[in-house]
Design an enzyme around this catalytic site. Sequence first.
Site, PDB file in Angstrom:
ATOM      1  CD  GLU A 165      -8.858  37.881  -0.660  1.00  0.00           C
ATOM      2  OE1 GLU A 165      -8.986  38.754   0.207  1.00  0.00           O
ATOM      3  OE2 GLU A 165      -9.566  36.864  -0.733  1.00  0.00           O
ATOM      4  NE  ARG A 215      -9.342  50.838   2.737  1.00  0.00           N
ATOM      5  CZ  ARG A 215      -8.841  49.661   2.376  1.00  0.00           C
ATOM      6  NH1 ARG A 215      -7.739  49.202   2.922  1.00  0.00           N
ATOM      7  NH2 ARG A 215      -9.459  48.939   1.480  1.00  0.00           N
ATOM      8  CE  LYS A 256     -10.026  43.765  -3.223  1.00  0.00           C
ATOM      9  NZ  LYS A 256      -8.786  42.993  -3.304  1.00  0.00           N
TER      10      LYS A 256
HETATM   11  P1  ATP Z   1     -10.840  46.521  -0.447  1.00  0.00           P
HETATM   12  O1  ATP Z   1     -11.186  46.480   0.987  1.00  0.00           O
HETATM   13  O2  ATP Z   1     -11.038  47.837  -1.115  1.00  0.00           O
HETATM   14  O3  ATP Z   1     -11.481  45.440  -1.205  1.00  0.00           O
HETATM   15  P2  ATP Z   1      -8.364  45.319   0.255  1.00  0.00           P
HETATM   16  O4  ATP Z   1      -7.550  46.058   1.218  1.00  0.00           O
HETATM   17  O5  ATP Z   1      -9.098  44.128   0.720  1.00  0.00           O
HETATM   18  O6  ATP Z   1      -9.281  46.324  -0.539  1.00  0.00           O
HETATM   19  P3  ATP Z   1      -6.276  43.983  -1.105  1.00  0.00           P
HETATM   20  O7  ATP Z   1      -6.417  43.354  -2.426  1.00  0.00           O
HETATM   21  O8  ATP Z   1      -6.099  43.107   0.061  1.00  0.00           O
HETATM   22  O9  ATP Z   1      -7.529  44.917  -0.977  1.00  0.00           O
HETATM   23  O10 ATP Z   1      -5.172  45.116  -1.118  1.00  0.00           O
HETATM   24  C1  ATP Z   1      -3.928  45.025  -1.720  1.00  0.00           C
HETATM   25  C2  ATP Z   1      -3.087  46.146  -1.222  1.00  0.00           C
HETATM   26  O11 ATP Z   1      -3.647  47.381  -1.607  1.00  0.00           O
HETATM   27  C3  ATP Z   1      -2.997  46.132   0.276  1.00  0.00           C
HETATM   28  O12 ATP Z   1      -1.667  46.337   0.667  1.00  0.00           O
HETATM   29  C4  ATP Z   1      -3.895  47.251   0.697  1.00  0.00           C
HETATM   30  O13 ATP Z   1      -3.466  47.821   1.882  1.00  0.00           O
HETATM   31  C5  ATP Z   1      -3.802  48.213  -0.488  1.00  0.00           C
HETATM   32  N1  ATP Z   1      -5.017  48.998  -0.592  1.00  0.00           N
HETATM   33  C6  ATP Z   1      -6.268  48.556  -0.783  1.00  0.00           C
HETATM   34  N2  ATP Z   1      -7.143  49.566  -0.764  1.00  0.00           N
HETATM   35  C7  ATP Z   1      -6.422  50.695  -0.565  1.00  0.00           C
HETATM   36  C8  ATP Z   1      -6.736  52.071  -0.441  1.00  0.00           C
HETATM   37  N3  ATP Z   1      -7.985  52.514  -0.516  1.00  0.00           N
HETATM   38  N4  ATP Z   1      -5.719  52.945  -0.250  1.00  0.00           N
HETATM   39  C9  ATP Z   1      -4.462  52.523  -0.177  1.00  0.00           C
HETATM   40  N5  ATP Z   1      -4.091  51.250  -0.289  1.00  0.00           N
HETATM   41  C10 ATP Z   1      -5.056  50.327  -0.464  1.00  0.00           C
HETATM   42 MG    MG Z   2      -7.117  42.430   1.866  1.00  0.00          MG
HETATM   43 MG    MG Z   3     -11.175  43.728   1.176  1.00  0.00          MG
END
Ligand code: ATP
Ligand code: MG
Ligand code: MG
Length: 545
Positions: free
Chosen positions: A31, A258, A268
């Site tokens: 995102e 994760r 984020k």
């Molecule tokens: P955050 O919660 O840290 O803001 P998010 O999961 O909301 O991260 P996205 O931008 O939706 O972030 O994630 C894009 C991709 O990266 C998704 O497929 C997510 O599963 C992966 N991702 C995000 N954080 C991690 C992590 N700590 N380890 C592995 N993959 C991750």
């Molecule tokens: Mg997300």
């Molecule tokens: Mg998030």
Amino acid sequence: MSEHKDFLRVIVEEDLKENKYQEVITRFPPEPNGFPHIGHAKSICINFGIARDYNGFCNLRMDDTNPTTEDTKYVEALKDAVEWLGFEYKDEVKYTSDYFPKIYEYAVELIKMGKAYVDSITEEQMKEFRGTVTQAGKRSEFASRTIEENLDLFERMKNGEFKDGEHVLRAKIDMSASNMKMRDPLLYRIRHAHHFRTQNQWCIYPMYDFAHCLSDYIEGVTHSICTLEFENNRDIYDWVLNELNLTPPRPYQHEFARLGINYTVMSKRKLLELVNGNYVSGWDDPRMPTIAGLKRRGYTKDSIINFCDQIGIAKANSMVDVSQLEFCIRDDLNTKAPRVMCVLDPIKVTITNYEGSEDIEASYYPHDVPKEGSRKIPFSNVVYIEREDFSENPVKGYNRLTPNQAVRLRHAYIITCEEIIKDENGKIIEIKALYNPNSKSGNDTSGIKVKSAIQWVDANNCKKIEVRLYDRLYKNEAPEGLEDLNPNSLSIIKDALIEPAVITDKVDERFQFERQGYFYADPIDYSDEIPVFNKIVGLKDSWAK
Ligand code: ATP
Ligand code: MG
Ligand code: MG
């Protein structure tokens, strides 16, 4: 490809063997609401890595279904991160918002099948009706709306006739499902907001659970790899794709653990808080776990890829020690970085029996690094050494310069201390020393034994640099918020001194300052007037417990 196959690659290979798909297509679907961090790097390595290993391709897709938090600057940061890590996405960047018209059509289709309805209860009622894990939920009275009513309302939702929250579109699944997510999940919500790409074209937005599976399908994705917290969403993913009777093949979702790293936050939302509150200089502050921050700190792409490789792909969440990341960059630079001499806290040494000057030829690399290259280090009767490399009253085991103990100036001569000069406060401001003319490094016939060699710079030719030393951003192993920030995570040394070749020859951007650590010329603040170097990492794990 590493020898040990992870469970995702095992799945992919089985699918290929069974001819389930002609080609492997994955996607990395962030995102665009923040800069990508090391956790995203992990996901990038998995998705792009699998596509590469099986001659398929990976899409970079912006999952832009939440208009209020998203922005093009984040899209740019995501593109940069993927490219910097050395991966290529097919065609242009993709956007879920490009599929809004198609996703809307699928919603209409579900309504026509009697599998989705417009609900108009309040948010509180919705919570209450959902029930609990031990108690079945109950369906809203609006679930009995006719297909015609639903079609009409949904279209009017799209046309902007209603306010935010007035109606939602829900899937008609099962209000007593043991998986709570399956209790008539939301498919669409009204949100009158400006979207950075579709502007004001839409005022209804599909929910993640509806948009994600369909975007995957539209792109022909075969393996939709996500993190474990989406495990319960998999049932919806399958439900939507199955109910719509789509032409096969369809994608399947697979979850991995994760990445979590101690002393680090990766949400984020929390990173944004650091940026907005000026706790850091920006998303690319070298202390940030963002790709932009790591890159600016001096981490190489290889070190990050190796780190992601080493930690492997697991099915259960666990915490990785931050020292493992530090190990990876140290390990990478050990075989790459030229060795030079820098003095962070200088103390003047006058060598009273040396006359004139000379240039000492010295290799940039130690014997065990298979790289060639050397520079000339100027030497004269005034040099600077590190303040802590001299001790007037040494503790036992101190093996550097003392009034009674000689030391070698690295690549040069052995010196002994003759006299200590102090200011009115008792601070040492100069050491008068003698050198032994027969002790030159590589040609030493003096017979003197010293316990160590220390770095130094020539007073007449050294250059002043700014050095930024970083410590962990958080003082706690499992940081929660701002209260856990390490107040000493940055110290700036404005008048460190470095041997001239580093500035004039610029053989590399990254150097090992001998005995200090690895350093990187800051890509933004470095200038000829003020050369700025970031400390990437120390030479050994100083945090070892
Ligand atoms: P955050 O919660 O840290 O803001 P998010 O999961 O909301 O991260 P996205 O931008 O939706 O972030 O994630 C894009 C991709 O990266 C998704 O497929 C997510 O599963 C992966 N991702 C995000 N954080 C991690 C992590 N700590 N380890 C592995 N993959 C991750
Ligand atoms: Mg997300
Ligand atoms: Mg998030």
